[in-house]
Motif scaffolding. Sequence first.
Motif, PDB file in Angstrom:
ATOM      1  N   SER A   6       5.332   5.973   0.965  1.00 45.07           N
ATOM      2  CA  SER A   6       5.360   4.548   0.628  1.00 45.07           C
ATOM      3  C   SER A   6       6.323   3.841   1.564  1.00 45.07           C
ATOM      4  CB  SER A   6       5.836   4.357  -0.819  1.00 45.07           C
ATOM      5  OG  SER A   6       4.917   4.944  -1.709  1.00 45.07           O
ATOM      6  N   LEU A   7       6.206   2.543   1.645  1.00 42.80           N
ATOM      7  CA  LEU A   7       7.137   1.717   2.406  1.00 42.80           C
ATOM      8  C   LEU A   7       8.022   0.942   1.431  1.00 42.80           C
ATOM      9  CD1 LEU A   7       4.653   0.380   5.107  1.00 42.80           C
ATOM     10  CD2 LEU A   7       6.544   1.989   5.473  1.00 42.80           C
ATOM     11  N   PRO A   8       9.174   0.464   1.889  1.00 39.78           N
ATOM     12  CA  PRO A   8      10.055  -0.300   0.993  1.00 39.78           C
ATOM     13  C   PRO A   8       9.340  -1.528   0.415  1.00 39.78           C
ATOM     14  CG  PRO A   8      11.237   0.322   2.996  1.00 39.78           C
ATOM     15  CD  PRO A   8       9.778   0.671   3.211  1.00 39.78           C
ATOM     16  N   GLY A   9       9.468  -1.695  -0.885  1.00 38.95           N
ATOM     17  CA  GLY A   9       8.806  -2.801  -1.582  1.00 38.95           C
ATOM     18  C   GLY A   9       9.229  -4.163  -1.083  1.00 38.95           C
ATOM     19  N   ASP A  10      10.499  -4.344  -0.757  1.00 40.17           N
ATOM     20  CA  ASP A  10      10.941  -5.660  -0.298  1.00 40.17           C
ATOM     21  C   ASP A  10      10.362  -5.985   1.074  1.00 40.17           C
ATOM     22  OD1 ASP A  10      12.932  -3.822   1.000  1.00 40.17           O
ATOM     23  OD2 ASP A  10      13.757  -5.735   1.694  1.00 40.17           O
ATOM     24  N   TYR A  11      10.165  -4.968   1.916  1.00 41.15           N
ATOM     25  CA  TYR A  11       9.520  -5.177   3.213  1.00 41.15           C
ATOM     26  C   TYR A  11       8.075  -5.627   3.017  1.00 41.15           C
ATOM     27  CZ  TYR A  11       6.607  -3.956   7.169  1.00 41.15           C
ATOM     28  OH  TYR A  11       5.647  -3.990   8.145  1.00 41.15           O
ATOM     29  N   LYS A  12       7.360  -4.966   2.094  1.00 37.59           N
ATOM     30  CA  LYS A  12       5.964  -5.335   1.841  1.00 37.59           C
ATOM     31  C   LYS A  12       5.878  -6.771   1.313  1.00 37.59           C
ATOM     32  CE  LYS A  12       5.059  -1.554  -0.598  1.00 37.59           C
ATOM     33  NZ  LYS A  12       4.359  -0.456  -1.296  1.00 37.59           N
ATOM     34  N   LYS A  13       6.835  -7.143   0.477  1.00 37.70           N
ATOM     35  CA  LYS A  13       6.876  -8.519  -0.026  1.00 37.70           C
ATOM     36  C   LYS A  13       7.147  -9.484   1.125  1.00 37.70           C
ATOM     37  CE  LYS A  13       9.243 -11.577  -3.266  1.00 37.70           C
ATOM     38  NZ  LYS A  13      10.302 -11.687  -4.270  1.00 37.70           N
ATOM     39  N   LEU A  14       8.100  -9.160   1.977  1.00 37.65           N
ATOM     40  CA  LEU A  14       8.448  -9.988   3.135  1.00 37.65           C
ATOM     41  C   LEU A  14       7.229 -10.180   4.044  1.00 37.65           C
ATOM     42  CD1 LEU A  14      10.846 -11.383   4.642  1.00 37.65           C
ATOM     43  CD2 LEU A  14      11.234  -9.196   5.780  1.00 37.65           C
ATOM     44  N   ALA A  15       6.515  -9.083   4.328  1.00 32.72           N
ATOM     45  CA  ALA A  15       5.325  -9.159   5.173  1.00 32.72           C
ATOM     46  C   ALA A  15       4.224  -9.991   4.512  1.00 32.72           C
ATOM     47  CB  ALA A  15       4.812  -7.754   5.488  1.00 32.72           C
ATOM     48  N   GLY A  16       4.087  -9.897   3.203  1.00 34.41           N
ATOM     49  CA  GLY A  16       3.086 -10.682   2.491  1.00 34.41           C
ATOM     50  C   GLY A  16       3.406 -12.169   2.465  1.00 34.41           C
ATOM     51  N   VAL A  17       4.684 -12.499   2.441  1.00 30.76           N
ATOM     52  CA  VAL A  17       5.111 -13.898   2.424  1.00 30.76           C
ATOM     53  C   VAL A  17       5.006 -14.518   3.816  1.00 30.76           C
ATOM     54  CG1 VAL A  17       7.144 -15.396   2.148  1.00 30.76           C
ATOM     55  CG2 VAL A  17       6.553 -13.746   0.367  1.00 30.76           C
ATOM     56  N   PHE A  18       5.371 -13.768   4.853  1.00 34.42           N
ATOM     57  CA  PHE A  18       5.436 -14.326   6.199  1.00 34.42           C
ATOM     58  C   PHE A  18       4.269 -13.925   7.103  1.00 34.42           C
ATOM     59  CE2 PHE A  18       9.745 -14.938   4.807  1.00 34.42           C
ATOM     60  CZ  PHE A  18      10.103 -16.138   5.397  1.00 34.42           C
ATOM     61  N   GLY A  19       3.648 -12.781   6.863  1.00 38.51           N
ATOM     62  CA  GLY A  19       2.633 -12.300   7.786  1.00 38.51           C
ATOM     63  C   GLY A  19       3.278 -11.809   9.065  1.00 38.51           C
ATOM     64  N   LYS A  20       2.521 -11.786  10.127  1.00 36.54           N
ATOM     65  CA  LYS A  20       3.075 -11.320  11.401  1.00 36.54           C
ATOM     66  C   LYS A  20       3.676 -12.504  12.146  1.00 36.54           C
ATOM     67  CE  LYS A  20      -1.317 -11.755  13.698  1.00 36.54           C
ATOM     68  NZ  LYS A  20      -2.306 -11.216  14.550  1.00 36.54           N
ATOM     69  N   GLY A  21       4.780 -12.232  12.829  1.00 34.23           N
ATOM     70  CA  GLY A  21       5.389 -13.309  13.581  1.00 34.23           C
ATOM     71  C   GLY A  21       6.810 -13.009  13.992  1.00 34.23           C
ATOM     72  N   ALA A  60      13.341   2.403  -0.952  1.00 36.75           N
ATOM     73  CA  ALA A  60      14.370   1.371  -1.115  1.00 36.75           C
ATOM     74  C   ALA A  60      15.741   1.874  -0.671  1.00 36.75           C
ATOM     75  CB  ALA A  60      14.422   0.898  -2.564  1.00 36.75           C
ATOM     76  N   SER A  61      15.901   3.187  -0.579  1.00 34.58           N
ATOM     77  CA  SER A  61      17.198   3.749  -0.177  1.00 34.58           C
ATOM     78  C   SER A  61      17.267   4.097   1.308  1.00 34.58           C
ATOM     79  CB  SER A  61      17.501   5.008  -1.005  1.00 34.58           C
ATOM     80  OG  SER A  61      16.658   6.081  -0.597  1.00 34.58           O
ATOM     81  N   TRP A  62      16.161   3.937   2.038  1.00 33.42           N
ATOM     82  CA  TRP A  62      16.163   4.281   3.457  1.00 33.42           C
ATOM     83  C   TRP A  62      17.132   3.383   4.219  1.00 33.42           C
ATOM     84  CZ3 TRP A  62      10.196   4.059   4.602  1.00 33.42           C
ATOM     85  CH2 TRP A  62       9.557   5.132   3.975  1.00 33.42           C
ATOM     86  N   PRO A  63      18.012   3.956   5.008  1.00 30.96           N
ATOM     87  CA  PRO A  63      18.877   3.107   5.831  1.00 30.96           C
ATOM     88  C   PRO A  63      18.098   2.521   7.009  1.00 30.96           C
ATOM     89  CG  PRO A  63      19.362   5.423   6.228  1.00 30.96           C
ATOM     90  CD  PRO A  63      18.331   5.367   5.132  1.00 30.96           C
ATOM     91  N   ILE A  64      18.617   1.429   7.506  1.00 34.46           N
ATOM     92  CA  ILE A  64      18.073   0.795   8.705  1.00 34.46           C
ATOM     93  C   ILE A  64      18.866   1.309   9.896  1.00 34.46           C
ATOM     94  CG2 ILE A  64      17.874  -1.408   9.936  1.00 34.46           C
ATOM     95  CD1 ILE A  64      17.437  -2.688   7.123  1.00 34.46           C
TER      96      ILE A  64
END
Length: 176
Positions: free
Chosen positions: A34-49, A125-129
């Motif tokens: 899975s990917l981090p949920g907040d990232y998926k939300k961010l991508a859904g709100v902004f799309g690519k750019g 959600a715990s993966w470091p950047i």
Amino acid sequence: METDWVERITAVTGWEALNLDLPWGEIEEALGTSLPGDYKKLAGVFGKGEFSEFLRMLSVDRTRQFDLLHIWKGYLDGSPQGDGPDPAFKPYRIYRPGRPGLIPWAFGEMECDYFWLASAEEDPASWPILTQGDPYPWRQVSMSTSEFVYRVLADPEFEPFSIARLFPEPDFFPMD
């Protein structure tokens, strides 16, 4: 109450949420995690750019220019099969299903790359950047993707990552 970093990014950029329904199931199946949920939300709100002509976030992109899965597969194809570090990402390696490693999620204007240190065995959600740029060394940050993006855009004290002083009015430019 937990901070909604995606909402804060939307407010600071003046962006109207797209609320895209992206095919995360297919992407996560190909990644084997899975990917981090907040990232998926961010991508859904902004799309690519691109944020403030600096941070290019990967997402789902039919043109493949900003496509997370396509970029990851390109890195994977060029990485060694063994257990040691990848010479291009030393001391790390690119993520492979079943093995921890780097998954790219954004690129910066100054030859800087942004990754998660991913493991299918851990909560995304715990993966470091992890960030790296030429000639900058690897740096690790433990926070969510959306908090990191917000702080890069709007927190002048978030050194060495912040662009808030250079771009005091953050924006987002969609790439269609």
